[in-house]
Design an enzyme around this catalytic site. Structure first.
Site, mmCIF file in Angstrom:
data_model
loop_
_atom_site.group_PDB
_atom_site.id
_atom_site.type_symbol
_atom_site.label_atom_id
_atom_site.label_comp_id
_atom_site.label_asym_id
_atom_site.label_seq_id
_atom_site.Cartn_x
_atom_site.Cartn_y
_atom_site.Cartn_z
ATOM 1 N N ASP A 51 11.921 -24.028 0.115
ATOM 2 C CA ASP A 51 11.037 -24.550 -0.924
ATOM 3 C C ASP A 51 11.734 -24.459 -2.277
ATOM 4 O OD1 ASP A 51 11.058 -21.859 -1.482
ATOM 5 O OD2 ASP A 51 9.026 -21.488 -0.764
ATOM 6 N N TYR A 55 5.904 -12.565 -0.383
ATOM 7 C CA TYR A 55 6.832 -11.431 -0.442
ATOM 8 C C TYR A 55 6.064 -10.182 -0.854
ATOM 9 C CZ TYR A 55 10.722 -14.582 0.269
ATOM 10 O OH TYR A 55 11.581 -15.498 0.820
ATOM 11 N N GLU A 85 13.981 -22.172 8.947
ATOM 12 C CA GLU A 85 14.076 -22.062 7.487
ATOM 13 C C GLU A 85 15.136 -21.025 7.097
ATOM 14 O OE1 GLU A 85 11.263 -21.930 3.539
ATOM 15 O OE2 GLU A 85 10.458 -21.100 5.406
ATOM 16 N N ASP A 97 14.396 -20.002 -3.527
ATOM 17 C CA ASP A 97 14.289 -18.919 -2.557
ATOM 18 C C ASP A 97 14.748 -19.290 -1.155
ATOM 19 O OD1 ASP A 97 13.137 -16.409 -1.416
ATOM 20 O OD2 ASP A 97 11.755 -17.846 -0.526
#
Length: 531
Positions: free
Chosen positions: A109, A258, A501, A106
């Site tokens: 991670d 999410y 990120e 994703d």
């Protein structure tokens, strides 16, 4: 002598006529200029054909951005292009007798979350469908199709039964207790599904949209594979519509990561893609009539994201109104016009000089909505604005009306380019937020694989690499980091995941955005012409 007389007279009259013509042309120009300022239509620009001259900076950026999909690939890698990546997660899904080894991790991670991954596939497919000729012009089409197939192979395997869809690989709590390379993962990676008793209309419909859109990408490349994707898309849409419910309610643990705010946007989005993929009237009726009138939120501009597909659906369905207005009934035509009017409200809100322009911007002009992953919204908004500008250009629609002012396709394109230029380094930090592009880009990207040396033996507990003050030993080429704060500042620290990120869904939208800017070309009039 007589000839000389008539020649002089003819010349005199010619001069008078030329002067009169100039006066008339000037008057017409003045009238047109005055009427344009009053809101009338300017002359449309010529419709482009095949790709023209390539804009080097956007072509270079596209060649960088598209590599992030290779960085994020899970499974048995084929023709691996990233030297510090290797095979990983080969046993994903094995305990449930499904092969979920492919797909994309994703973000920084090693989770596989189905909702953003399916959205990544849908947007990547949309970009190829609209801008495939432009992507091919800069020799990136094969890479784009390969990355798309890597996801769709996973999504097909995740749908082993008619009303079952595996929507997650890995336990986010276990996953986030480790800092390690994906190649050395040894912790448990459970799989999670939605089904008839634990529904997930949002994630199932998004997966249907991904497979329907991808079926058109592969129709001329591999018709058997295209048919397979479309069959799964049809089944998934029926599943999503019949067993309604949010996957966030069925799987409460996902709410921290999410959380879906609703599923009707995905149902309308999926039906729209299935209409384009099949041409079947039932899907068009689904997005108009009762469902459209109740759930489409016409007249209410929204932001386009992995969670909210309303603005994307409005732009996508504008295709029907713009390019195929005679396909719909009178009632459907009215409803489709409402989608288009809302799409125009979306783009009007983005243009800085529009009366309805959003105030959600940084001082330097970047669309800015929230701290976390701040680039998500300017990238998504610009993608839709650029897409709509190309719909206008191809259909020779000269302008869009925004509260008494008119704007041309070029105005929409200029806005989109301004956001991209900011991301590529034209910003107060003088930093490219696309990793690997330009002379200055983030060095401490919040990404496990990039932060740990290939030969490091960390096991699950490689936390020293998270807190290391040094630049990442591996470059996460193509990553779009979270982005700047509202004051245009950026703190390049690995622990600052809010800003550093990356995510695959941001990359997908950015690849589409760059593909539209890399050179000027018309979009196809229909996706179904090759059926």
């Amino acid at each position: 002598m007589g000839l000389s007389k008539y020649t002089k007279g003819w010349c005199s009259w010619l001069i008078v006529l030329c002067i009169a013509a100039l006066v008339i042309v000037g008057a017409i120009f003045a009238i047109k200029k005055k009427s344009h300022n009053s809101g009338s239509e300017p002359e449309p620009a010529p419709v482009p054909g095949s790709p023209g001259a390539v804009t080097k900076k956007y072509a270079d950026a596209l060649s960088v951005a598209i590599q992030f999909f290779d960085v994020q690939k899970s499974g048995k890698l084929v023709n691996n292009k990233i030297p510090w990546r290797g095979d990983s997660a080969l046993n994903d899904g094995k305990d449930a007798n499904v092969d979920l080894s492919k797909g994309l991790f994703d973000a920084g991670d090693h989770m596989k979350f189905g909702l953003p991954m399916a959205f990544t596939a849908t947007v990547l497919a949309w970009s190829i469908l609209e801008y495939g000729d432009q992507i091919a012009a800069v020799k990136q089409l094969e890479s784009a199709q390969d990355s798309l197939k890597w996801i769709t192979d996973y999504l097909v395997n995740a749908h082993p039964k008619e009303n079952v869809l595996f929507v997650q690989v890995g336990d986010p709590n276990i996953d986030h207790e480790c800092w390690e390379r994906p190649e050395s993962m040894s912790e448990e990676r459970p799989v999670t599904q939605v089904n008839e008793t634990s529904p997930g209309s949002d994630i199932v419909a998004e997966t249907a949209a991904a497979l329907a859109s991808a079926s058109m990408v592969f129709r001329s490349v591999d018709s058997t594979y295209s048919d397979l994707l479309l069959r799964h898309a049809r089944e998934l849409f029926k599943f999503a519509d019949k067993f309604r419910g949010s996957y966030s309610e069925s799987i409460p643990s996902v709410q921290r990561f999410y959380n879906s705010t609703g599923y009707w946007d995905e149902l309308l989005w999926a039906a729209s893609w299935l209409y384009h993929a099949t041409g079947e009237q039932s899907y068009l009726s689904y997005v108009t009539e009762t469902n459209g009138r109740v759930y489409a939120d016409w007249g209410k501009p929204t932001w386009f994201s992995w969670d909210d597909k309303r603005a994307g659906t409005q732009v996508l369905l504008s295709r029907v109104t713009i390019f195929s207005p005679k396909l719909a009934s009178t009632a459907e035509t009215v409803d489709l016009q409402n989608y288009r009017k809302t799409a125009e409200a979306v783009v009007c809100g983005l243009l800085p000089d529009s009366p309805s322009a959003t105030a959600s911007r940084t001082d330097d002009g970047l669309i800015w909505v929230e701290n976390w992953n701040s680039l998500q919204h300017p990238v998504g908004a610009s993608f839709l604005a650029l897409m709509y500008s190309d719909y206008m250009l191809t259909s020779r629609t000269p302008s869009v009306h925004c509260g008494g002012k008119t704007f041309t396709p070029a105005d929409l394109r200029t806005f989109a380019a301004s956001q991209v230029d900011y991301i590529l380094g034209d910003n107060p930090m003088k930093m490219s937020y696309l990793v690997g592009y330009g002379s200055r880009f983030p060095q401490q990207v919040h990404h496990r694989g990039a932060s740990i040396p290939v030969d490091a033996k960390t096991g699950c507990k490689g936390w020293q690499w998270l807190s290391s003050p040094d630049p990442n030993p591996n470059v996460a080429t193509g990553a779009i980091v979270g982005g700047p704060f509202k004051n245009d500042s950026f703190i390049d620290l690995r622990n600052n995941s809010m800003q550093t990120e990356p995510s695959t869904y941001n990359s997908a939208v950015f690849v589409g955005l760059l593909s539209g800017l890399v050179t000027t070309s018309s979009v196809p009039l229909t996706f179904t012409s090759s059926r």
